[in-house]
Design an enzyme around this catalytic site. Structure first.
Site, PDB file in Angstrom:
ATOM      1  N   LYS A  44      53.442  50.147  33.765  1.00  0.00           N
ATOM      2  CA  LYS A  44      52.077  50.525  33.374  1.00  0.00           C
ATOM      3  C   LYS A  44      51.301  51.163  34.521  1.00  0.00           C
ATOM      4  CE  LYS A  44      51.186  46.111  32.519  1.00  0.00           C
ATOM      5  NZ  LYS A  44      52.284  45.390  33.199  1.00  0.00           N
TER       6      LYS A  44
ATOM      7  N   HIS B 267      50.010  35.776  36.690  1.00  0.00           N
ATOM      8  CA  HIS B 267      49.525  36.950  37.429  1.00  0.00           C
ATOM      9  C   HIS B 267      48.191  36.553  38.051  1.00  0.00           C
ATOM     10  CE1 HIS B 267      48.448  40.934  38.603  1.00  0.00           C
ATOM     11  NE2 HIS B 267      49.416  41.524  37.931  1.00  0.00           N
TER      12      HIS B 267
ATOM     13  N   SER C 143      45.049  41.769  39.570  1.00  0.00           N
ATOM     14  CA  SER C 143      45.435  42.945  40.345  1.00  0.00           C
ATOM     15  C   SER C 143      44.445  43.162  41.491  1.00  0.00           C
ATOM     16  CB  SER C 143      45.479  44.171  39.429  1.00  0.00           C
ATOM     17  OG  SER C 143      46.194  45.196  40.062  1.00  0.00           O
TER      18      SER C 143
ATOM     19  N   GLY D  83      49.784  41.928  41.776  1.00  0.00           N
ATOM     20  CA  GLY D  83      48.615  41.609  42.594  1.00  0.00           C
ATOM     21  C   GLY D  83      48.766  42.000  44.054  1.00  0.00           C
TER      22      GLY D  83
ATOM     23  N   GLU E 229      56.353  41.158  39.424  1.00  0.00           N
ATOM     24  CA  GLU E 229      56.063  42.383  38.665  1.00  0.00           C
ATOM     25  C   GLU E 229      55.108  43.276  39.456  1.00  0.00           C
ATOM     26  OE1 GLU E 229      54.250  40.792  35.179  1.00  0.00           O
ATOM     27  OE2 GLU E 229      56.048  39.750  34.519  1.00  0.00           O
ATOM     28  N   PRO E 230      55.490  43.707  40.651  1.00  0.00           N
ATOM     29  CA  PRO E 230      54.569  44.532  41.442  1.00  0.00           C
ATOM     30  C   PRO E 230      54.378  45.927  40.841  1.00  0.00           C
ATOM     31  CG  PRO E 230      56.729  44.464  42.485  1.00  0.00           C
ATOM     32  CD  PRO E 230      56.797  43.536  41.314  1.00  0.00           C
TER      33      PRO E 230
ATOM     34  N   ARG F   8      50.989  48.153  41.754  1.00  0.00           N
ATOM     35  CA  ARG F   8      50.225  48.781  42.831  1.00  0.00           C
ATOM     36  C   ARG F   8      51.017  48.842  44.141  1.00  0.00           C
ATOM     37  NH1 ARG F   8      44.875  49.088  42.854  1.00  0.00           N
ATOM     38  NH2 ARG F   8      44.565  47.727  41.069  1.00  0.00           N
TER      39      ARG F   8
ATOM     40  N   ASP G 128      41.023  54.474  40.213  1.00  0.00           N
ATOM     41  CA  ASP G 128      41.206  53.037  40.032  1.00  0.00           C
ATOM     42  C   ASP G 128      40.093  52.278  40.771  1.00  0.00           C
ATOM     43  OD1 ASP G 128      42.752  50.547  39.827  1.00  0.00           O
ATOM     44  OD2 ASP G 128      43.169  50.914  41.938  1.00  0.00           O
TER      45      ASP G 128
ATOM     46  N   ASP H 112      30.556  64.404  30.850  1.00  0.00           N
ATOM     47  CA  ASP H 112      30.120  63.014  30.781  1.00  0.00           C
ATOM     48  C   ASP H 112      29.366  62.647  32.059  1.00  0.00           C
ATOM     49  OD1 ASP H 112      29.849  60.311  30.590  1.00  0.00           O
ATOM     50  OD2 ASP H 112      31.934  59.909  30.053  1.00  0.00           O
TER      51      ASP H 112
ATOM     52  N   TYR I 216      47.385  53.106  38.815  1.00  0.00           N
ATOM     53  CA  TYR I 216      46.438  53.152  37.688  1.00  0.00           C
ATOM     54  C   TYR I 216      45.567  54.407  37.717  1.00  0.00           C
ATOM     55  CZ  TYR I 216      48.099  48.422  37.680  1.00  0.00           C
ATOM     56  OH  TYR I 216      48.923  47.322  37.680  1.00  0.00           O
TER      57      TYR I 216
HETATM   58  N1  PLP Z   1      52.311  42.457  35.300  1.00  0.00           N
HETATM   59  C1  PLP Z   1      51.356  42.395  34.362  1.00  0.00           C
HETATM   60  C2  PLP Z   1      51.606  41.546  33.159  1.00  0.00           C
HETATM   61  C3  PLP Z   1      50.162  43.098  34.504  1.00  0.00           C
HETATM   62  O1  PLP Z   1      49.220  43.026  33.557  1.00  0.00           O
HETATM   63  C4  PLP Z   1      49.979  43.908  35.657  1.00  0.00           C
HETATM   64  C5  PLP Z   1      48.740  44.654  35.875  1.00  0.00           C
HETATM   65  O2  PLP Z   1      47.833  44.650  35.105  1.00  0.00           O
HETATM   66  C6  PLP Z   1      51.025  43.968  36.591  1.00  0.00           C
HETATM   67  C7  PLP Z   1      52.168  43.216  36.401  1.00  0.00           C
HETATM   68  C8  PLP Z   1      50.935  44.814  37.837  1.00  0.00           C
HETATM   69  O3  PLP Z   1      49.956  44.322  38.689  1.00  0.00           O
HETATM   70  P1  PLP Z   1      49.714  44.973  40.125  1.00  0.00           P
HETATM   71  O4  PLP Z   1      49.582  46.419  39.945  1.00  0.00           O
HETATM   72  O5  PLP Z   1      48.483  44.316  40.623  1.00  0.00           O
HETATM   73  O6  PLP Z   1      50.890  44.609  40.969  1.00  0.00           O
END
Ligand code: PLP
Length: 395
Positions: free
Chosen positions: A67, A195, A198, A234, A271-272, A274, A309, A336, A364
């Protein structure tokens, strides 16, 4: 002919990062010919980040959060480096699979999923997925009986820029009831995830969350084989991330040794998002308008269509140091009035046609951009050094 084309592409991709920056910004023809913003994505930076991750958090296998930035070159590079992937939807799973990633390297880490997405995961063999409520279990039991479930718990996210635990994660008081429901539905639960939010600023948030997860493991007396701990995202990823990342890692490693020692048999993943991509992307935006107000306010082409972001701080034009600076507002290009990038920024005078470079634009940004008013979204130019290219035998 084909070979020549390939060679050309190779040369373009193999240009060294600093040279690329200089070339793009100083190229007169480029400046005259285009007003469209663009990113330069430094894939070597991903490689460096990955090396640091392996060295600093050796027990934690990274599953990159798609994402955060789903640029195919990023996914391909991380796949080459050997990370897993955290996908939040059918579309993200489709993308990652289409780039050659195998299903067991994917965790479907969204606690609330449309039924059709769960069905899709089932047909493609993506079994690992998170949940945090009973309704989700009912959908999963109807669509994916082989699922390997990971219970997401809510943790303290008060020290993070983007808080997630109000929307996601189950409260400790509900854990037992939910796990009993899993038993009734004959669903397999393999672990716990959390989590800390972030853009986390406090390493102790991880320690507390790891301890909270331990409590869940300890209260599971229902015969589940709990063997996975997912410590979420995070982690910092912008320029100068190293000190904070090392501090986080030290706390995480100590907490893991205390609550989930290596001989506990629990596999640890994260789940990094950022962390991997933030510093890899630099955005170039063209100044297409300027408005002087009482001699001190400058209006420039901004970046609504590339979305900034929450954690962004640095924007700078490529100019000599020591120049006089003016209090400026940086506006985005659209109609806008909310499309304002910074309210006050002291910068040297810019002219229409100048380019501004913005560092740390990988997280992001690309994924949240919009083409409101039909302004072009930024192009993305991935670059890679010849050394890394050859190291991984890319072609
Ligand atoms: N995992 C989940 C479920 C998330 O919702 C997010 C971010 O929203 C992430 C991982 C990635 O987080 P970060 O970009 O802070 O590492």
């Amino acid at each position: 002919m084909k070979k020549k084309k390939k060679e050309k592409k190779k040369v373009r991709l193999a240009m060294i990062w600093d040279e690329v920056k200089k070339k793009l910004v100083n190229s007169a023809s480029f400046i005259q010919d285009s007003e469209v913003p663009f990113h330069v994505a430094n894939l070597d930076d991903l490689h460096q980040k990955h090396i640091r991750w392996l060295r600093t958090l050796p027990r934690v296998k990274p599953f990159y959060a798609v994402k955060c930035n789903s640029t195919p070159a990023v996914i391909r590079m991380l796949s080459t480096l050997g990370t897993g992937f955290d996908c939040a939807s059918k579309g993200e799973i489709e993308l990652v699979l289409s780039l050659g990633v195998t299903p067991e390297k994917i965790i479907f880490a969204h606690t609330t999923k449309p039924q059709s997405h769960i069905k899709y995961a089932s047909t493609r063999g993506v079994d690992m997925m998170t949940f945090d409520c009973e309704e989700e279990l009912l959908k999963i039991s109807a669509c994916h009986t082989r699922a390997k479930l990971v219970l997401r718990i809510a943790v303290d996210d008060s020290k993070s820029a983007i808080k997630l635990s109000q929307k996601f994660g189950t409260k400790p008081s509900v854990v037992k009831k939910l796990l009993e429901r899993c038993k009734e539905l004959d669903l397999e639960v393999i672990g716990v995830s959390f989590h800390v939010g972030s853009g986390c600023t406090d390493s102790l948030a991880y320690r507390q969350a790891i301890e909270d997860a331990r409590h869940v493991f300890d209260t599971v007396l229902l015969g589940f084989q709990m063997k996975l701990l997912d410590i979420g995202g995070g982690f910092p990823g912008n320029e100068g991330f190293q000190i904070q990342f090392d501090e986080f890692s030290k706390v995480i490693n100590e907490a893991l040794d205390e609550f989930f020692p290596a001989d506990s048999g629990v596999q640890v993943i994260a789940e990094p998002g950022r962390y991997y991509v933030d510093s890899a992307f630099t955005l170039a935006v063209n100044v297409f308008a300027k408005k002087v107000v009482m001699d001190d306010v400058t209006r420039i082409r901004g970046v609504y269509n590339v979305s900034i972001d929450h954690t962004h701080t640095r924007h700078y034009p490529v100019v000599e140091s020591g120049e006089k600076r003016y209090r400026s507002i940086i506006w985005g290009p659209t109609c806008d009035s909310l499309d304002r990038v910074t309210a006050t920024y002291w910068m040297p005078e810019v002219q229409v046609g100048d380019w501004l470079l913005i560092d740390n634009m990988g997280a992001y940004t690309v994924c949240c951009s919009s083409d409101f008013n039909f302004f072009d979204k930024a192009d993305i130019y991935p670059v890679l050094s010849a050394q890394t290219w050859n190291m991984f035998n890319l072609s």
